[in-house]
Design an enzyme around this catalytic site. Structure first.
Site, PDB file in Angstrom:
ATOM      1  CB  SER A 249       3.270   4.322   0.271  1.00  0.00           C
ATOM      2  OG  SER A 249       1.967   3.942   0.550  1.00  0.00           O
ATOM      3  CE  LYS A 253       2.113  -1.565  -0.667  1.00  0.00           C
ATOM      4  NZ  LYS A 253       1.576  -1.415   0.641  1.00  0.00           N
ATOM      5  CD1 TRP A 340      -3.991   2.058   3.117  1.00  0.00           C
ATOM      6  CD2 TRP A 340      -5.892   1.160   3.854  1.00  0.00           C
ATOM      7  NE1 TRP A 340      -4.548   1.351   2.077  1.00  0.00           N
ATOM      8  CE2 TRP A 340      -5.714   0.784   2.503  1.00  0.00           C
ATOM      9  CE3 TRP A 340      -7.018   0.696   4.530  1.00  0.00           C
ATOM     10  CZ2 TRP A 340      -6.615  -0.014   1.806  1.00  0.00           C
ATOM     11  CZ3 TRP A 340      -7.923  -0.108   3.844  1.00  0.00           C
ATOM     12  CH2 TRP A 340      -7.721  -0.459   2.507  1.00  0.00           C
ATOM     13  CG  HIS A 390       0.091   7.386   3.526  1.00  0.00           C
ATOM     14  ND1 HIS A 390       0.869   6.326   3.916  1.00  0.00           N
ATOM     15  CD2 HIS A 390      -0.018   7.275   2.178  1.00  0.00           C
ATOM     16  CE1 HIS A 390       1.200   5.607   2.849  1.00  0.00           C
ATOM     17  NE2 HIS A 390       0.681   6.173   1.787  1.00  0.00           N
TER      18      HIS A 390
END
Ligand code: GCU
Length: 410
Positions: A249, A253, A340, A390
């Site tokens: 998540s 990044k 998402w 997630h």
């Protein structure tokens, strides 16, 4: 679409593939100077300018931070994880920035392998949250109250009960060790707390940045990963030439940006990194650049915000960020319960990076469309879309450990 309607769209999340307006990705084999690229040499000549574009427009340009680093062994144990592993806890400090508490590295090394490759990544809630090892030091740094459980986090500080309680991701130390890999992790809040004003008391404030818009929290966390690798290079028990940078998540990044900038990382694994990570920016699906910049204004540079309503004018898309990792291996994973993050956008991003890997003779994913759930595809470039929510879970790790054995450590 007009700019006004594009901007209206981007303020909301869409979950209907059929409603995505058509978009054109920038051609990956056209250089920043507009010339055609047809071999690896030309790609490498283009690489610094492309990297610079990403820095200037999204993650911020990493400042030169020259300070003496110190590595202090806080604790080691040769009988960790039921005697299977060596545990080390190392504190990395910076002489010029004593106001920073430093990076607390937790390392497990399998005893049955000499100089193993190592998974390197950040964690969300402190090293102590990753397992039930009572010797792991409890983080003292500011943290987001992810669990909203006052027994575990109070006034943004971790309590003893936040041990072995990670909810947002996990690092299965024993499974990693059993397969013959080492792991090295640190809490991302060690270098900068994750809130809009956090930069003031984190690395960016310490180095004297006058505002938070030039660089970014993502940049600071990527920098942290490189400092962790600096230590690993000095540790004779680990093969730092085979360091696989991994993140889930928001930490995916950061790991992505670290892998791009720091070519010492041998491979990259993106676990549901979504917008600002693996997902294509131009696809109107799930989280958009407008939503992320509104909710997390500190994650990216000020310049990224100027593309609100006009993402098509961004001179690149995330497939080119994957290309900047070539020829090193990449694994991308998405989850069905994490729309998402735009799973198909994550797949398409890696898929569209294939031509650059091909310049090095590296094979692509072997499929043209996103595979069904729980069906990993590819080899050097790999992808899976798993069922479930997630998270970074046991299924994901099973695949990553295979990838590490078959591709990175071959
Ligand atoms: C939020 C954010 C995502 C991010 C995620 C996480 O959902 O919108 O971009 O990846 O937090 O870090 O778990």
């Amino acid at each position: 679409l007009s700019l006004i309607s594009q901007s209206m769209l981007a303020q909301n999340a869409n979950y209907d593939e059929a409603k995505i307006p058509p978009y054109t990705l920038p051609d990956i084999l056209t250089g920043v100077n507009k010339t055609k690229i047809s071999n690896a040499k030309q790609w490498e000549a283009n690489r610094p300018a492309l990297l610079q574009l990403f820095a200037e427009n999204v993650y911020g340009v990493t400042p030169t931070i020259s300070t003496k680093q110190r590595f202090k062994v806080l604790e080691t144990n040769n009988n960790a994880l039921s005697g299977k592993a060596i545990r080390k806890q190392i504190l990395i400090t910076f002489d010029d920035y004593p106001q920073l508490s430093g990076i607390n590295l937790l390392i497990y090394i399998p005893k049955h392998v000499k100089k193993p490759p190592v998974f390197v990544g950040l964690n969300f809630e402190g090293n102590q949250s990753l397992g039930n090892d009572p010797a792991v030091l409890l983080t003292q740094n500011w943290m987001v109250d992810f669990q909203k459980n006052p027994e575990r986090v109070r006034d943004h500080r971790a309590l003893e009960a936040l041990r072995g309680n990670a909810v947002v991701e996990s690092w299965p130390a024993e499974a990693i060790i059993d397969k013959g890999f080492a792991m090295a992790t640190a809490y991302y809040g060690d270098i900068e707390p994750d809130y809009a004003e956090g930069w003031k008391i984190g690395l960016r404030g310490a180095i004297g940045m006058a505002d938070d818009q030039k660089w970014s929290a993502m940049g600071a966390w990527a920098w942290q990963l490189s400092r962790m690798l600096d230590y690993l290079e000095t540790d004779a028990d680990i093969n730092s030439k085979k360091a696989i940078v991994i993140g889930h998540s928001r930490l995916g990044k950061a790991a992505f940006w670290a892998a791009v900038q720091d070519q010492r990382f041998a491979a990259f694994i993106s676990n549901e990194s979504g917008e600002g990570g693996a997902a294509l920016k131009r696809r109107w699906y799930g989280e958009t650049h407008e939503i992320i910049n509104k909710n997390f204004p500190h994650w990216f540079s000020g310049k990224y915000k100027t593309y609100s309503g006009n993402i098509a004018s961004l001179p690149f898309d995330q497939h080119q960020l994957f290309a900047l990792i070539a020829p090193r291996p990449v694994y991308v994973s998405s989850a069905e319960g994490d729309q998402w993050a735009d799973p198909n956008g994550e797949f398409l991003s890696l898929k569209n990076a294939e031509p650059v890997f091909a310049l090095y003779g590296k094979k692509g994913l072997g499929v043209d469309a996103q595979p069904p759930v729980n069906t990993p595809v590819g080899s050097h470039l790999r992808y899976h879309y798993r069922s479930g929510k997630h998270d970074m879970n046991a299924y994901d790790w099973e695949q990553y450990l295979k990838f590490a054995a078959e591709v990175v450590n071959k």
